[in-house]
Structure formats: C-alpha cells, structure tokens
Design an enzyme around this catalytic site. Sequence first.
Site, PDB file in Angstrom:
ATOM      1  N   HIS A 164      -4.185   5.801  -0.641  1.00 18.02           N
ATOM      2  CA  HIS A 164      -4.035   4.447  -0.999  1.00 18.02           C
ATOM      3  C   HIS A 164      -5.506   4.011  -1.338  1.00 18.02           C
ATOM      4  O   HIS A 164      -6.157   3.992  -0.294  1.00 18.02           O
ATOM      5  CB  HIS A 164      -3.493   3.284  -0.495  1.00 18.02           C
ATOM      6  CG  HIS A 164      -3.739   2.036  -0.426  1.00 18.02           C
ATOM      7  ND1 HIS A 164      -3.515   1.424  -1.698  1.00 18.02           N
ATOM      8  CD2 HIS A 164      -4.243   0.934   0.458  1.00 18.02           C
ATOM      9  CE1 HIS A 164      -3.931   0.152  -1.556  1.00 18.02           C
ATOM     10  NE2 HIS A 164      -4.408  -0.083  -0.438  1.00 18.02           N
ATOM     11  N   CYS A 179       0.761  -1.183  -0.041  1.00 24.22           N
ATOM     12  CA  CYS A 179       0.015  -0.039   0.045  1.00 24.22           C
ATOM     13  C   CYS A 179       0.893   1.233  -0.033  1.00 24.22           C
ATOM     14  O   CYS A 179       0.621   2.294  -0.428  1.00 24.22           O
ATOM     15  CB  CYS A 179      -0.940  -0.075   1.207  1.00 24.22           C
ATOM     16  SG  CYS A 179      -1.800  -1.500   1.426  1.00 24.22           S
ATOM     17  N   ASN A 208      -8.755  -2.496  -5.202  1.00 24.96           N
ATOM     18  CA  ASN A 208      -7.420  -2.609  -4.556  1.00 24.96           C
ATOM     19  C   ASN A 208      -6.378  -3.266  -5.046  1.00 24.96           C
ATOM     20  O   ASN A 208      -6.377  -4.537  -5.162  1.00 24.96           O
ATOM     21  CB  ASN A 208      -7.671  -3.163  -3.056  1.00 24.96           C
ATOM     22  CG  ASN A 208      -6.361  -2.810  -2.266  1.00 24.96           C
ATOM     23  OD1 ASN A 208      -5.363  -2.448  -2.700  1.00 24.96           O
ATOM     24  ND2 ASN A 208      -6.647  -2.831  -0.765  1.00 24.96           N
TER      25      ASN A 208
END
Lengths: 324, 80
Positions: free
Chosen positions: A251, A114, A281
């Site tokens: 992120h 991340c 993601n």
Amino acid sequence: MSARLKYSSYYLPEIIVTNEMIHERFPSWPPSRLKDLMGVENRYYASEGETVNDIAVKAAEKLFLEFPIDRSEIDFVLLCTQTPDYFSPTNACIIQDRLGIRKNSGALDFSHGCSGFIYGLGLAKSLIMSGIAANVLLITADTISRALDPDDQATVLFFGDGASASLITKSDEDHFYPFIYGTDGGGADHLTIKGGAFADRSVESNTSKPCLHMNGTEIYTFSINTVPGLVKDTLAKANMTMDEIDMVIFHQANKYMLESLRKLIKIPPEKYAIYTFNGGNTTSSTIPIALRCAIDEGRVSSGSKILVAGFGVGLSWASSIFKL
Amino acid sequence: MEIDKFIKDFAEALELTAWSHLKPDSVFRDAVEGWDSLSALIIITMIKSEYDVAIKANEFIECKTLSELFDKVESLKNVE
C-alpha cells in the site's frame, strides 16, 4: 476451477493539488521535502459534483477501452469504498446499471481502505472458485478529499482521490497463491472517518462534514511492526522465498514509510514498487495504481510473481502473491 | 545490551553530528535540536531494525529520558 487477475486500469480525477499549493498552507513542507521525503508530487481531487460512483465508472470504462473485454460476460461487480455516494442502495448496483453490465449479475459494496484491494482479490477468487461467478469486475474508489480537514497536515500532505478497475476471471491455471488477512479493531480510532453515519444522528453530526482523522505515529508504528512478519508469513504460506518474487507492491501510503519497510525487510530496490508520486495515497487504489505503473514501465509482465500487502485503516492488514 | 550502544544507535539513526551531550537521563525531545514527529518515527524504526523490538506508539510517547526508553526496549525484548 482457477482464477487470475487479468487486466487493471485506474483513473485519477482532474483537479490537481501540487506540492507548491500544499507548501502555501504548510510552510514547514517545501515542495522538495514533500517530493524527496514523502515521494508525493501531485494529488488529484474529484471536481465539484464528481462522486465515487462517477470515478468508479470512469475507471471501469477506461479498463474496457484499454483491453479486449466483453462487458456482457461480467457477472459480478465488487465496489470497495469508504466514501460511498449512498448508504442505500448498494452503490455497485448503480454502477452495474451505468456500465451496462447484464442484469443477471451480482453486485456488492464492501468497506475497506489500505487493505481493500487484497480483500477484493480474495473475494473475487472465492466467487470464481466456488462457481458463483466467472468474470468479476473489482473496483476500488474513494473521494477521500471530501473528508479532509484542510488544516490537518497529517492527512492533507498525502491523500488524494482515485479509482481502479480490475478484471478477475476464471482460468485454467490458478494464478493466486494463499491469502493472509489480519485485524486489530482495538486500533480503530487511529485512522477513522468521524461523523456522518448512523452512530451519531445529532444535529451537530448531521451538519458537520465527515472528517478523516489519522494518528500518523500510531499508523506508522503499526505498519513497521506488522508488515515484516506479514511478508515472512506470506512467503512461508506460499512455500516461496523473496528470490522467487519479481515485484513487491505495498500500500503506497508515503515514500518515507515504504523506504523504512524496504530496508527493514531487505527488499532490493529493483523489485520494489514506489509510485507515491502518482496521486499520493489514494487509499484502496494505491496497489492497483502501482501495479499498473510497474506493468507500463515494463518492470513486470505476464508470468511475473507479485507480492502485495495492504495495511492501515481497521486496523487491518492483508497480503497475497499472484502471478500476472 | 548496553545503554551506551543504545544512545549511539539513537544518535546515528537521527544522523546527529554532535551527541556527546546525550546522557541516560537526557530528556531526548528537548536534548535533540529540531526534534519533530519524524524523529519519533526514525527512532521507532531503529528500535525495530536494531533490536527487533515492536514498541507501540503510546509506549514510546510515555518515555521521557533515554534511559526510560532503553528500559522499555529491554523489557519488551525480554517479553519476546
């Protein structure tokens, strides 16, 4: 000597995993809830045989196609991945060869998720400021789908594969403001890929596939409790206020967490990036993907000041501000 | 800081329409209909935003009743 992030592109692979497909597996997650609450529409998975080095090369070739870049001037290749093709050699070496990058260039893999893109920016800036390199190709790439347990709702809902490629170059004026990095390895177990590496060479570990494990409550709580202070410190270190920032890009873990953070930090929606719908993601690629989406939509342009922050696996957090 | 206000903040964060049954000794995971993992995230966020207290996930999980949660928030607030 000064540095700037000049160009950025991304690549999402071709297998599409829709919200309808996720709903079939997890009945308590209808497509509307996935879209409205978590902000995810499609996830993209690498096709059979397509690896991290493949999607990394595709992202870089896209960058070279979209922008006037002379690849013979690139003198350092950085690859951020946590799902590498090989333990050895350094995968960035293979990428150097496949992209036809000159032989008198450096190549380095580094492992982060991340916060990885911001680690890459800091490394690239340091290589340029120290005179080691003049044109750094920074690639982020993960095929995290290969580490997903298909029955694990905590991960399957959000995660997808993706890669980004960015060019950081020497410039007359420094476009980067200070960086902040933070680490708490005490929380390592909350987000980790278990198995497949050298800590456990038992038959069981060698025959089962590496598996992403995430304690969502721990990671969410860590983010909520860390990011507001991180943003405050980043602005203070740059001697700036939020008013001077044109876009905040965190992120892109999921929309729910991004909205919680936005409200906590009191960031106006018009200067806040939420692009989770574009691939979910994708670990270290979410920030460059969101940056490119904001550029393509005309929300930011040359001269815009962008605050970026990555936080998660490590546990690790990193932030900076840069001028486009 | 009063527990009555804390219970009100708790109920409002979850957007509960009826919450007069919530008392200090209520076991909140049972007392809130449809409590799930998202409810926990909502309350952890409320504690950060309303009380500026960073409760850890494991500290939250250990709390069973509203008064236990309230006391935990109080003690963390005092440390800070």
